[in-house]
Design a protein around this motif. Structure first.
Motif, PDB file in Angstrom:
ATOM      1  N   ARG A  35     -13.691   3.043  17.366  1.00 51.32           N
ATOM      2  CA  ARG A  35     -12.387   3.494  17.874  1.00 51.32           C
ATOM      3  C   ARG A  35     -12.524   4.727  18.764  1.00 51.32           C
ATOM      4  NH1 ARG A  35      -7.256   2.577  14.000  1.00 51.32           N
ATOM      5  NH2 ARG A  35      -7.705   0.465  13.340  1.00 51.32           N
ATOM      6  N   LEU A  39     -11.368   4.845  22.592  1.00 45.18           N
ATOM      7  CA  LEU A  39     -10.429   5.856  23.075  1.00 45.18           C
ATOM      8  C   LEU A  39     -11.012   6.608  24.271  1.00 45.18           C
ATOM      9  CD1 LEU A  39      -7.783   7.425  22.823  1.00 45.18           C
ATOM     10  CD2 LEU A  39      -8.917   8.894  21.132  1.00 45.18           C
ATOM     11  N   TYR A  60      -2.165   9.490  24.035  1.00 50.78           N
ATOM     12  CA  TYR A  60      -3.292   9.263  23.130  1.00 50.78           C
ATOM     13  C   TYR A  60      -3.032   9.810  21.733  1.00 50.78           C
ATOM     14  CZ  TYR A  60      -5.188   8.803  27.792  1.00 50.78           C
ATOM     15  OH  TYR A  60      -5.380   8.448  29.091  1.00 50.78           O
ATOM     16  N   GLU A  62      -1.198   8.914  19.163  1.00 41.80           N
ATOM     17  CA  GLU A  62      -1.267   7.994  18.024  1.00 41.80           C
ATOM     18  C   GLU A  62      -2.709   7.611  17.705  1.00 41.80           C
ATOM     19  OE1 GLU A  62       0.263   3.572  16.728  1.00 41.80           O
ATOM     20  OE2 GLU A  62       1.506   4.724  18.103  1.00 41.80           O
ATOM     21  N   GLN A  63      -3.490   7.277  18.725  1.00 39.77           N
ATOM     22  CA  GLN A  63      -4.883   6.887  18.495  1.00 39.77           C
ATOM     23  C   GLN A  63      -5.710   8.061  17.955  1.00 39.77           C
ATOM     24  OE1 GLN A  63      -4.930   5.436  22.541  1.00 39.77           O
ATOM     25  NE2 GLN A  63      -5.856   3.521  21.815  1.00 39.77           N
ATOM     26  N   GLN A  66      -4.777   8.589  14.319  1.00 35.25           N
ATOM     27  CA  GLN A  66      -5.413   7.581  13.467  1.00 35.25           C
ATOM     28  C   GLN A  66      -6.873   7.940  13.212  1.00 35.25           C
ATOM     29  OE1 GLN A  66      -4.743   3.888  15.550  1.00 35.25           O
ATOM     30  NE2 GLN A  66      -2.686   3.629  14.695  1.00 35.25           N
TER      31      GLN A  66
END
Length: 135
Positions: A35, A39, A60, A62-63, A66
């Motif tokens: 991930r 990203l 970015y 939210e990513q 996470q």
């Protein structure tokens, strides 16, 4: 806090549970790495202009959030080993140490991923390269 000391039997009884926890941790670390790279690739492709950055919300967020939560989960899983008294020396490949006393000397019983059971030990300052078969 007192350090937990293991017998060879205690380490081997705990090993099946630790193996499963290690596999979960390794999978989580792999997912975090994937991930993160994804990203970084997205960020490189979609550079925002200075004007857009000032008016738009962080695309970015939210990513990245996470990833932060996944990292916290990994830290929690690592601390689960520590709470059991087990030292993680390497996540991938898995390398676990169990503090023990052998012939009156403090040693580390050690297990390397792929081995069926804990069957070696080394001194605290010797590391993996100083492994010897348990007598």
């Amino acid at each position: 806090m007192d350090m937990k000391l293991f017998t060879l039997d205690e380490a081997n009884v705990l090993l099946p549970v630790l193996k499963q926890e290690l596999y979960k941790l390794q999978a989580l670390i792999d997912e975090i790495d994937d991930r993160y790279l994804e990203l970084q690739t997205i960020k490189a492709k979609h550079k925002l202009s200075a004007e857009t950055r000032e008016t738009a919300p962080d695309p970015y967020f939210e990513q990245e959030s996470q990833l932060d939560f996944m990292r916290m989960e990994a830290e929690l899983q690592i601390s689960n080993f520590t709470r059991k008294g087990v030292l993680i020396k390497s996540i991938s490949p898995g390398l676990l140490d169990f503090p023990a006393i052998l012939e009156g000397e403090e040693v580390l019983l050690c297990w390397k991923q792929g081995e069926d059971q804990v069957s070696h030990y080394h001194g605290w300052n010797e590391g993996f390269m100083g492994r010897k078969p348990f007598p």
